[in-house]
Design an enzyme around this catalytic site. Structure first.
Site, PDB file in Angstrom:
ATOM      1  N   ALA A  29     -21.056   0.538  35.552  1.00 51.24           N
ATOM      2  CA  ALA A  29     -22.186   1.144  36.291  1.00 51.24           C
ATOM      3  C   ALA A  29     -23.232   1.581  35.271  1.00 51.24           C
ATOM      4  O   ALA A  29     -23.672   2.731  35.245  1.00 51.24           O
ATOM      5  CB  ALA A  29     -21.723   2.298  37.171  1.00 51.24           C
ATOM      6  N   LEU A  30     -23.603   0.638  34.442  1.00 49.86           N
ATOM      7  CA  LEU A  30     -24.402   0.945  33.250  1.00 49.86           C
ATOM      8  C   LEU A  30     -25.828   1.361  33.601  1.00 49.86           C
ATOM      9  O   LEU A  30     -26.455   0.807  34.502  1.00 49.86           O
ATOM     10  CB  LEU A  30     -24.434  -0.277  32.331  1.00 49.86           C
ATOM     11  CG  LEU A  30     -23.058  -0.793  31.880  1.00 49.86           C
ATOM     12  CD1 LEU A  30     -23.222  -1.991  30.955  1.00 49.86           C
ATOM     13  CD2 LEU A  30     -22.241   0.294  31.192  1.00 49.86           C
ATOM     14  N   GLY A  39     -28.830   5.084  29.579  1.00 45.15           N
ATOM     15  CA  GLY A  39     -28.077   5.853  28.583  1.00 45.15           C
ATOM     16  C   GLY A  39     -27.067   4.966  27.870  1.00 45.15           C
ATOM     17  O   GLY A  39     -26.966   4.969  26.640  1.00 45.15           O
ATOM     18  N   HIS A  40     -26.328   4.165  28.647  1.00 44.15           N
ATOM     19  CA  HIS A  40     -25.360   3.247  28.034  1.00 44.15           C
ATOM     20  C   HIS A  40     -26.089   2.221  27.160  1.00 44.15           C
ATOM     21  O   HIS A  40     -25.634   1.881  26.067  1.00 44.15           O
ATOM     22  CB  HIS A  40     -24.597   2.458  29.103  1.00 44.15           C
ATOM     23  CG  HIS A  40     -23.697   3.284  29.968  1.00 44.15           C
ATOM     24  ND1 HIS A  40     -23.937   3.487  31.304  1.00 44.15           N
ATOM     25  CD2 HIS A  40     -22.551   3.953  29.689  1.00 44.15           C
ATOM     26  CE1 HIS A  40     -22.976   4.236  31.814  1.00 44.15           C
ATOM     27  NE2 HIS A  40     -22.121   4.531  30.866  1.00 44.15           N
ATOM     28  N   GLN A  78     -15.672  15.439  25.301  1.00 48.33           N
ATOM     29  CA  GLN A  78     -14.999  14.145  25.069  1.00 48.33           C
ATOM     30  C   GLN A  78     -15.284  13.645  23.654  1.00 48.33           C
ATOM     31  O   GLN A  78     -14.372  13.206  22.934  1.00 48.33           O
ATOM     32  CB  GLN A  78     -15.480  13.128  26.108  1.00 48.33           C
ATOM     33  CG  GLN A  78     -15.031  11.705  25.830  1.00 48.33           C
ATOM     34  CD  GLN A  78     -15.413  10.746  26.936  1.00 48.33           C
ATOM     35  OE1 GLN A  78     -14.736  10.655  27.944  1.00 48.33           O
ATOM     36  NE2 GLN A  78     -16.500  10.006  26.762  1.00 48.33           N
ATOM     37  N   GLN A 109      -7.469   8.642  33.806  1.00 47.94           N
ATOM     38  CA  GLN A 109      -8.265   9.845  33.564  1.00 47.94           C
ATOM     39  C   GLN A 109      -8.795  10.454  34.863  1.00 47.94           C
ATOM     40  O   GLN A 109      -9.585  11.393  34.834  1.00 47.94           O
ATOM     41  CB  GLN A 109      -9.388   9.574  32.559  1.00 47.94           C
ATOM     42  CG  GLN A 109     -10.475   8.621  33.024  1.00 47.94           C
ATOM     43  CD  GLN A 109     -11.388   8.205  31.887  1.00 47.94           C
ATOM     44  OE1 GLN A 109     -11.028   7.427  31.016  1.00 47.94           O
ATOM     45  NE2 GLN A 109     -12.611   8.720  31.873  1.00 47.94           N
ATOM     46  N   ASP A 146     -21.103  13.741  27.288  1.00 48.24           N
ATOM     47  CA  ASP A 146     -19.714  14.190  27.424  1.00 48.24           C
ATOM     48  C   ASP A 146     -19.323  14.816  26.076  1.00 48.24           C
ATOM     49  O   ASP A 146     -18.570  14.212  25.304  1.00 48.24           O
ATOM     50  CB  ASP A 146     -18.814  13.014  27.768  1.00 48.24           C
ATOM     51  CG  ASP A 146     -19.205  12.377  29.086  1.00 48.24           C
ATOM     52  OD1 ASP A 146     -18.623  12.746  30.110  1.00 48.24           O
ATOM     53  OD2 ASP A 146     -20.113  11.540  29.098  1.00 48.24           O
TER      54      ASP A 146
END
Ligand code: PAF
Length: 284
Positions: free
Chosen positions: A37-38, A41-42, A158, A66, A155
């Site tokens: 679901a790019l 940001g990706h 993360q 997760q 994140d």
């Protein structure tokens, strides 16, 4: 017109062959792990990967371990064809699309249990999360064998936990954190923003505004308990329906923030708009 394409690989056997080919040419390799679901940001992470290494591999895998049973695993957006087209447009070199049965065969029985930076914040509300993330990320590192891997600062916990994982387990790669890509109104881009209604989307930028204010107060030596309480109230008044946490932490360890220590801090939050949980953070 020249057609742009990117090689998509679906089995570990073919992936290893492709990686061996890249290595045989003496080229360096960067990995950008994603759940698809790019968004922009990706793609910014992929562009950074291309700057830092000869070849950029992007993994797309919606990792079941997760997600807790009551979370959004089944409704998490899956847009494989669209993702592959976007990756071709930014000249990614390889897309790794592992099949769940190859990632987690029937006899799969190993799970990493991170502590330290993985304690509280997200873990208080999603206790399963970092075990699932570190296990799948360790597998991706072993499969792709990159020289470096790029993770977004959105994140932030993360990213910190993955740096800790690599350091603690002597994994031979570098972890690079990349700044968060934001919409014009400041909202951090996230695949989960797609869940927001128009009304919720209007409220969402309050998250970063309130975090910026919290970071500013912490920088000026404000009391962290008071900052936390005011930010929580501010989010609820802005229209957020539930606040999981707002906190100011040490940016390296995610332990308590000491304003007088001259160490860097980070203001972090997770809050709900209806059925959508948003997270964000900003440097102090
Ligand atoms: O940040 C994500 O998209 C995921 O947590 C990751 C790192 C790809 C692991 O599944």
């Amino acid at each position: 017109m020249k057609s742009i394409s990117v090689r998509a690989v679906r089995t570990l056997k073919v992936l290893r062959r492709e990686i061996a080919l890249i290595r045989s040419r003496g080229e360096s390799l960067a990995l950008v792990p994603t759940m698809g679901a790019l968004h922009e940001g990706h793609l910014a992470l992929v562009k950074l990967a291309k700057k830092k290494a000869d070849r950029a591999v992007v993994s797309i895998f919606v990792n079941p371990t997760q997600f807790a049973p009551d979370e959004d695993f089944s409704r998490y957006p899956r847009r494989e064809a669209d993702d592959i087209a976007k990756l071709a447009a930014v000249a990614a070199d390889l897309v790794w699309l592992p099949h769940p049965a190859e990632m987690y065969p029937a006899n799969f029985a190993t799970r990493i249990a991170p502590e330290g930076a993985a304690q509280d914040l997200e873990t208080e509300f999603r206790p399963h999360f970092f075990g699932g993330v570190t296990t799948v990320v360790a597998k991706l590192f072993n499969q792709v064998t990159p020289d470096l891997a790029i993770f977004g600062e959105k994140d932030f916990q993360q990213l910190t936990v993955i740096k800790q994982l690599v350091r603690d387990l002597d994994m031979p790669l570098k972890i690079v954190g990349a700044p968060t890509t934001r919409a014009r109104d400041g909202l951090a881009l996230s695949s989960r923003n797609a869940y927001l209604s128009d009304a919720e989307r209007q409220i969402a930028p309050a998250l970063i505004q309130i975090l910026r204010d919290a970071a500013d107060r912490a920088r000026r030596g404000g009391n962290v308990h008071q900052i936390r309480a005011d930010a929580t109230l501010g989010l609820l008044q802005a229209g957020f329906t539930k606040v999981d946490y707002v906190d100011v932490r040490d940016a390296d360890t995610l332990g308590p923030y000491q304003s007088k220590s001259r160490r860097k801090g980070r203001a972090l939050a997770a809050a709900w708009l209806g059925k959508t949980r948003l997270i964000d953070n900003v440097g102090v």
